[in-house]
Motif scaffolding. Structure first.
Motif, PDB file in Angstrom:
ATOM      1  N   GLN A  69       0.838  -1.202   0.000  1.00 30.22           N
ATOM      2  CA  GLN A  69       0.000   0.000   0.000  1.00 30.22           C
ATOM      3  C   GLN A  69       0.874   1.253   0.000  1.00 30.22           C
ATOM      4  O   GLN A  69       0.531   2.265  -0.622  1.00 30.22           O
ATOM      5  N   ALA A  70       2.012   1.190   0.677  1.00 32.45           N
ATOM      6  CA  ALA A  70       2.950   2.312   0.660  1.00 32.45           C
ATOM      7  C   ALA A  70       3.487   2.545  -0.748  1.00 32.45           C
ATOM      8  O   ALA A  70       3.670   3.698  -1.172  1.00 32.45           O
ATOM      9  N   LYS A  71       3.741   1.473  -1.485  1.00 30.32           N
ATOM     10  CA  LYS A  71       4.206   1.618  -2.868  1.00 30.32           C
ATOM     11  C   LYS A  71       3.133   2.267  -3.736  1.00 30.32           C
ATOM     12  O   LYS A  71       3.441   3.103  -4.609  1.00 30.32           O
ATOM     13  N   ALA A  72       1.872   1.903  -3.516  1.00 31.19           N
ATOM     14  CA  ALA A  72       0.779   2.518  -4.277  1.00 31.19           C
ATOM     15  C   ALA A  72       0.692   4.005  -3.980  1.00 31.19           C
ATOM     16  O   ALA A  72       0.523   4.833  -4.888  1.00 31.19           O
ATOM     17  N   TYR A  82      -5.153   6.546  -1.846  1.00 27.95           N
ATOM     18  CA  TYR A  82      -4.073   5.602  -1.568  1.00 27.95           C
ATOM     19  C   TYR A  82      -3.430   5.898  -0.210  1.00 27.95           C
ATOM     20  O   TYR A  82      -3.061   4.983   0.532  1.00 27.95           O
ATOM     21  N   ARG A  83      -3.300   7.185   0.102  1.00 28.81           N
ATOM     22  CA  ARG A  83      -2.737   7.550   1.403  1.00 28.81           C
ATOM     23  C   ARG A  83      -3.718   7.234   2.528  1.00 28.81           C
ATOM     24  O   ARG A  83      -3.322   6.796   3.610  1.00 28.81           O
ATOM     25  N   SER A  84      -5.010   7.453   2.274  1.00 33.99           N
ATOM     26  CA  SER A  84      -6.016   7.104   3.279  1.00 33.99           C
ATOM     27  C   SER A  84      -6.004   5.607   3.547  1.00 33.99           C
ATOM     28  O   SER A  84      -6.051   5.157   4.700  1.00 33.99           O
ATOM     29  N   ASP A  85      -5.933   4.823   2.472  1.00 36.57           N
ATOM     30  CA  ASP A  85      -5.888   3.365   2.641  1.00 36.57           C
ATOM     31  C   ASP A  85      -4.607   2.942   3.352  1.00 36.57           C
ATOM     32  O   ASP A  85      -4.610   1.995   4.154  1.00 36.57           O
ATOM     33  N   LEU A  86      -3.513   3.639   3.061  1.00 32.13           N
ATOM     34  CA  LEU A  86      -2.253   3.341   3.749  1.00 32.13           C
ATOM     35  C   LEU A  86      -2.409   3.576   5.249  1.00 32.13           C
ATOM     36  O   LEU A  86      -1.950   2.764   6.066  1.00 32.13           O
ATOM     37  N   ALA A  87      -3.064   4.668   5.607  1.00 30.22           N
ATOM     38  CA  ALA A  87      -3.273   4.955   7.029  1.00 30.22           C
ATOM     39  C   ALA A  87      -4.134   3.888   7.687  1.00 30.22           C
ATOM     40  O   ALA A  87      -3.881   3.479   8.832  1.00 30.22           O
ATOM     41  N   ARG A  88      -5.146   3.410   6.969  1.00 33.05           N
ATOM     42  CA  ARG A  88      -6.023   2.398   7.558  1.00 33.05           C
ATOM     43  C   ARG A  88      -5.309   1.048   7.706  1.00 33.05           C
ATOM     44  O   ARG A  88      -5.507   0.341   8.704  1.00 33.05           O
ATOM     45  N   CYS A 111       2.181   3.511  14.485  1.00 31.14           N
ATOM     46  CA  CYS A 111       1.437   4.757  14.726  1.00 31.14           C
ATOM     47  C   CYS A 111       2.078   5.913  13.966  1.00 31.14           C
ATOM     48  O   CYS A 111       1.378   6.742  13.361  1.00 31.14           O
ATOM     49  N   GLY A 112       3.395   5.970  14.004  1.00 32.67           N
ATOM     50  CA  GLY A 112       4.104   7.024  13.271  1.00 32.67           C
ATOM     51  C   GLY A 112       3.853   6.939  11.781  1.00 32.67           C
ATOM     52  O   GLY A 112       3.700   7.965  11.106  1.00 32.67           O
ATOM     53  N   ASP A 113       3.784   5.719  11.253  1.00 33.30           N
ATOM     54  CA  ASP A 113       3.484   5.533   9.827  1.00 33.30           C
ATOM     55  C   ASP A 113       2.081   6.056   9.499  1.00 33.30           C
ATOM     56  O   ASP A 113       1.867   6.676   8.445  1.00 33.30           O
ATOM     57  N   THR A 114       1.130   5.794  10.379  1.00 32.07           N
ATOM     58  CA  THR A 114      -0.237   6.270  10.158  1.00 32.07           C
ATOM     59  C   THR A 114      -0.274   7.796  10.127  1.00 32.07           C
ATOM     60  O   THR A 114      -0.887   8.398   9.238  1.00 32.07           O
ATOM     61  N   ILE A 115       0.358   8.410  11.094  1.00 27.55           N
ATOM     62  CA  ILE A 115       0.359   9.868  11.186  1.00 27.55           C
ATOM     63  C   ILE A 115       1.034  10.488   9.969  1.00 27.55           C
ATOM     64  O   ILE A 115       0.543  11.470   9.403  1.00 27.55           O
ATOM     65  N   ALA A 116       2.147   9.902   9.537  1.00 24.90           N
ATOM     66  CA  ALA A 116       2.857  10.428   8.369  1.00 24.90           C
ATOM     67  C   ALA A 116       1.993  10.334   7.117  1.00 24.90           C
ATOM     68  O   ALA A 116       1.965  11.255   6.290  1.00 24.90           O
ATOM     69  N   ASP A 126     -12.936  19.416   4.321  1.00 20.23           N
ATOM     70  CA  ASP A 126     -13.298  18.251   3.506  1.00 20.23           C
ATOM     71  C   ASP A 126     -12.578  16.978   3.946  1.00 20.23           C
ATOM     72  O   ASP A 126     -12.515  16.005   3.202  1.00 20.23           O
ATOM     73  N   SER A 127     -12.058  16.973   5.157  1.00 20.67           N
ATOM     74  CA  SER A 127     -11.359  15.787   5.650  1.00 20.67           C
ATOM     75  C   SER A 127     -12.319  14.608   5.754  1.00 20.67           C
ATOM     76  O   SER A 127     -13.482  14.757   6.145  1.00 20.67           O
ATOM     77  N   ASP A 128     -11.806  13.441   5.409  1.00 16.68           N
ATOM     78  CA  ASP A 128     -12.586  12.220   5.542  1.00 16.68           C
ATOM     79  C   ASP A 128     -12.680  11.866   7.030  1.00 16.68           C
ATOM     80  O   ASP A 128     -11.653  11.752   7.705  1.00 16.68           O
ATOM     81  N   PRO A 129     -13.889  11.684   7.570  1.00 19.31           N
ATOM     82  CA  PRO A 129     -14.018  11.337   8.993  1.00 19.31           C
ATOM     83  C   PRO A 129     -13.227  10.088   9.380  1.00 19.31           C
ATOM     84  O   PRO A 129     -12.745   9.976  10.507  1.00 19.31           O
ATOM     85  N   ARG A 130     -13.073   9.163   8.432  1.00 17.21           N
ATOM     86  CA  ARG A 130     -12.294   7.962   8.734  1.00 17.21           C
ATOM     87  C   ARG A 130     -10.813   8.306   8.917  1.00 17.21           C
ATOM     88  O   ARG A 130     -10.131   7.708   9.758  1.00 17.21           O
ATOM     89  N   ASP A 131     -10.323   9.282   8.136  1.00 12.60           N
ATOM     90  CA  ASP A 131      -8.941   9.720   8.309  1.00 12.60           C
ATOM     91  C   ASP A 131      -8.759  10.394   9.667  1.00 12.60           C
ATOM     92  O   ASP A 131      -7.752  10.183  10.357  1.00 12.60           O
ATOM     93  N   GLU A 132      -9.733  11.217  10.040  1.00 10.92           N
ATOM     94  CA  GLU A 132      -9.667  11.890  11.337  1.00 10.92           C
ATOM     95  C   GLU A 132      -9.630  10.877  12.472  1.00 10.92           C
ATOM     96  O   GLU A 132      -8.875  11.039  13.444  1.00 10.92           O
ATOM     97  N   GLU A 133     -10.436   9.826  12.342  1.00 11.69           N
ATOM     98  CA  GLU A 133     -10.470   8.807  13.382  1.00 11.69           C
ATOM     99  C   GLU A 133      -9.147   8.048  13.459  1.00 11.69           C
ATOM    100  O   GLU A 133      -8.637   7.787  14.559  1.00 11.69           O
ATOM    101  N   GLU A 134      -8.561   7.705  12.311  1.00 14.09           N
ATOM    102  CA  GLU A 134      -7.268   7.009  12.317  1.00 14.09           C
ATOM    103  C   GLU A 134      -6.176   7.885  12.930  1.00 14.09           C
ATOM    104  O   GLU A 134      -5.322   7.400  13.684  1.00 14.09           O
ATOM    105  N   TYR A 135      -6.203   9.173  12.609  1.00  7.81           N
ATOM    106  CA  TYR A 135      -5.229  10.126  13.148  1.00  7.81           C
ATOM    107  C   TYR A 135      -5.351  10.187  14.669  1.00  7.81           C
ATOM    108  O   TYR A 135      -4.355  10.124  15.406  1.00  7.81           O
ATOM    109  N   HIS A 136      -6.582  10.315  15.136  1.00 12.10           N
ATOM    110  CA  HIS A 136      -6.837  10.376  16.573  1.00 12.10           C
ATOM    111  C   HIS A 136      -6.388   9.084  17.251  1.00 12.10           C
ATOM    112  O   HIS A 136      -5.718   9.120  18.299  1.00 12.10           O
TER     113      HIS A 136
END
Length: 284
Positions: A69-72, A82-88, A111-116, A126-136
């Motif tokens: 997923q990081a390569k994508a 792709y970055r959102s999926d990487l975080a998930r 955790c650091g990878d998710t935040i990055a 326009d942030s995706d709520p799922r991204d906000e939740e992963e960040y939190h």
């Protein structure tokens, strides 16, 4: 139970064939969507191994999902999904490492990878709520890990890093209850890490200044926000008393009393669809 085992074995066999298929596809064509497809196949395989409590295979499969997923994401950095999926994926890796393997070091790195991965994707209208939740969740996990390791300074660093995004989202949309709840949680966690009376008073005062407008704007506010805010008032009064700033402590006690009444009203009326925010006007 025997049928369940047979079903799991058949599902695992299908997943392994899917991984093999995507391996052949990506060797011939490295388009981002194919790289992401291979990541998804590895992820499904990791979940299957996790269900079987096969740690020897689950962890490498999760890592493979993360790597592909990081390569994508790297192949097409402008594509947010792709970055959102990487975080998930990274969040799932964190959960596995923390819960199933109890590897705090590796979980912290995940955790650091998710935040990055989420830099620039959170804190906006326009942030995706799922991204906000992963960040939190990533920062919350770092906070918990730091406390487990006896590193309160690192825990406080997580609070300070997570707060600005949560506060920005809550200010822009006071009715966003998840954002409101995150602000209250982070403010309260930061407060509990303070030890000296002057530090407690300073943090509590800032937390009150942040949370009172949210309580007044929300219809109704989340109940736990009232509770956290009340604790901020109480801790500030105690700190002011220790600092011998008695007049300020008295004013703070009056604010805490007003909030106590508002909290009680909120708790007894929210089931009827009515909030108690109008009772919290004297929170100064």
């Amino acid at each position: 139970r025997e049928e369940q085992k047979v079903g799991q074995a058949e599902g695992l066999a299908l997943t392994l064939r899917s991984v093999s298929s995507w391996e052949r596809v990506t060797r011939a064509d490295a388009r981002p969507e194919y790289l992401a497809g291979r990541a998804a196949a590895h992820y499904r395989l990791a979940v299957a191994y996790r269900a079987q409590a096969d740690k020897d295979r689950a962890r490498p499969a999760f890592q493979a999902a993360l790597d592909w997923q990081a390569k994508a994401a790297k192949a097409q950095p402008a594509e947010r999904r792709y970055r959102s999926d990487l975080a998930r994926v990274s969040g799932s890796v964190t959960n596995y490492l923390y819960v199933y393997e109890q590897d705090l070091g590796a979980a912290g790195k995940a955790c650091g990878d998710t935040i990055a991965a989420l830099q620039g994707l959170v804190g906006e209208d326009d942030s995706d709520p799922r991204d906000e939740e992963e960040y939190h969740l990533a920062y919350q996990t770092l906070y918990v890990i730091a406390l487990q390791r006896g590193r309160p300074a690192d825990a406080l660093a997580s609070v300070r890093a997570a707060l600005p995004v949560a506060e920005r989202l809550a200010r822009r949309n006071p009715r966003n209850q998840p954002a409101q709840g995150r602000v209250a949680l982070w403010q309260h966690q930061g407060l509990t890490l303070q030890r000296e009376p002057a530090d407690v008073e300073s943090w509590a005062a800032k937390a009150i200044d942040t949370l009172v407008p949210l309580v007044r704007a929300a219809e109704p506010p989340r109940y736990e926000v009232w509770v956290y805010l009340l604790d901020c008032y109480s801790r500030r009064v105690e700190a002011l008393d220790k600092l011998q700033r008695y007049a300020e402590a008295l004013r703070g006690a009056r604010g805490a009393l007003a909030l106590s009444v508002a909290t009680l009203v909120e708790a007894t009326t929210v089931a009827e669809g009515r909030g108690g925010a109008e009772m919290g006007q004297d929170l100064d």
